[in-house]
Design a protein around this motif. Structure first.
Motif, short mmCIF file in Angstrom:
data_model
loop_
_atom_site.label_atom_id
_atom_site.label_comp_id
_atom_site.label_asym_id
_atom_site.label_seq_id
_atom_site.Cartn_x
_atom_site.Cartn_y
_atom_site.Cartn_z
N ALA A 47 37.06 31.93 32.30
CA ALA A 47 37.21 33.36 32.60
C ALA A 47 37.71 33.59 34.01
O ALA A 47 38.44 34.55 34.28
CB ALA A 47 35.88 34.08 32.38
N ARG A 48 37.32 32.73 34.95
CA ARG A 48 37.77 32.90 36.33
C ARG A 48 39.27 32.68 36.45
O ARG A 48 39.98 33.47 37.08
CB ARG A 48 37.03 31.92 37.25
N THR A 51 41.65 35.42 35.22
CA THR A 51 41.83 36.63 36.04
C THR A 51 43.01 36.49 37.01
O THR A 51 43.45 37.49 37.58
CB THR A 51 40.56 36.93 36.87
#
Length: 345
Positions: A47-48, A51
């Motif tokens: 998820a990091r 982004t």
């Protein structure tokens, strides 16, 4: 963003100078080499990383980096070439996105396969070829394209696209537009004709074959001829930073060409299926006096006006400013807008 903790397969603050043929020394916040589809899956599952802005690069031969990239650069390194199948008309071969394009062409010629020889000595990788719909001497990738597989960063799955799905155009495709930040090409399948005939439609190629006394050339002989022509005309990026042809050849209506020919009867133009004409951008630039000129370390190649070069310490913004000055001069003189080929980042 700068304090994000990256997984161990991600490198931080990497210089991109070795990964772009203009030789721009800018950095990427995060960098990884993609050696398998699983590497893309790992990014999708983090998820990091998801982004971050993403930039996929191959050989960096169609790229102008105008500053540091505050995101994740994914350098395609997936390798492999194999024969998929054949039928009565075609031989189908699959090549991974990280293979060098010219290495693929040489592979086909060594095996006696025709179809890609007119695209010899084009820098870049297989994965980048459909994105740009690369072309030379009367042949484009779409003419030999069958299908491709790509990783979809929206669904996390591999998808397969046929020719119509790719929406090929002149140096254009869906990967430069609607799917620019969504799909990452992992391999491409080409259909090479068994009933091969040499494409000698360009006078330059035919003249060179006549000069060496080859009337009925093999695919390898056509490829070798085109390599010699390109090496003679274009600077080697390893010696002089460049991205090959910087501008597309503009297409104009027939009536505009006829008006131009009344003033410039020697203007090179090639008829298109839709009745329009494609004009040689290099000729327009040369007539505006830009061939061989330079502004600081950003310049126009002395041999080919279509090629912008980095003489050593030019920045991406320097090249961009030079390109914009050329575009203005061509428009002021010919009322024709030039469109750059490279991707600006």
């Amino acid at each position: 963003m700068a304090t994000m903790n990256f997984p161990d397969y991600i490198k931080r603050n990497v210089s991109l100078k070795p990964f772009n043929t203009f030789g721009m020394d800018v950095t990427a916040l995060a960098y990884m080499e993609v050696k398998a589809v699983d590497d893309l899956v790992r990014v999708y599952g983090d998820a990091r990383l998801m982004t971050l802005p993403r930039l996929v690069i191959g050989g960096g031969s169609n790229l102008l980096l105008t500053g540091c990239f505050e995101g994740l650069v994914m350098h395609m390194g997936i390798k492999g070439i194999c024969l998929e199948k054949e039928d009565a008309e075609y031989i189908y071969l699959r090549a991974a996105a990280g293979e060098k394009w010219h290495d693929l062409v040489l592979w086909t010629l060594e095996k006696g396969f025709g179809g890609l020889e007119n695209l010899s000595w084009i820098p870049g990788t297989v994965g980048a070829a459909p994105v740009q719909n690369i072309g030379a001497y009367g042949v484009e990738v779409q003419d030999r394209f069958f299908s491709l597989r790509a990783f979809d960063f929206e669904s996390g799955e591999i998808v397969e696209l046929g020719r119509s799905d790719c929406r090929f155009g002149y140096r254009d495709s869906i990967f430069k537009n609607a799917m620019k930040n969504r799909l990452v090409i992992v391999d491409v399948t080409f259909a090479l004709p068994k009933n091969w005939h040499p494409n000698k439609g360009y006078a330059e190629v035919e003249k060179e074959l006549e000069r060496v006394g080859i009337a009925d050339p093999s695919p390898a002989e056509v490829g070798r001829t085109i390599m010699q022509i390109r090496q003679r005309k274009l600077p080697n990026p390893a010696v002089l930073g460049n991205a090959g042809s910087f501008f597309k050849n503009p297409t104009v209506p027939a009536e505009k060409l006829f008006r131009l020919k009344s003033e410039y009867p020697e203007i090179p133009a090639y008829s298109q299926p839709d009745g329009r004409y494609r004009i040689a951008a290099g000729w327009l630039i040369d007539r505006c006096g830009w061939k061989g000129r330079r502004i600081g370390d950003a310049g126009v190649c002395e041999k080919q006006a279509l090629v912008l070069v980095n003489y050593g310490n030019a920045t991406g913004k320097d090249i961009l400013a030079l390109a914009e000055a050329i575009e203005r001069d061509v428009f002021d003189r010919f009322s024709i807008r030039l469109e750059p080929e490279p991707v600006f980042v």
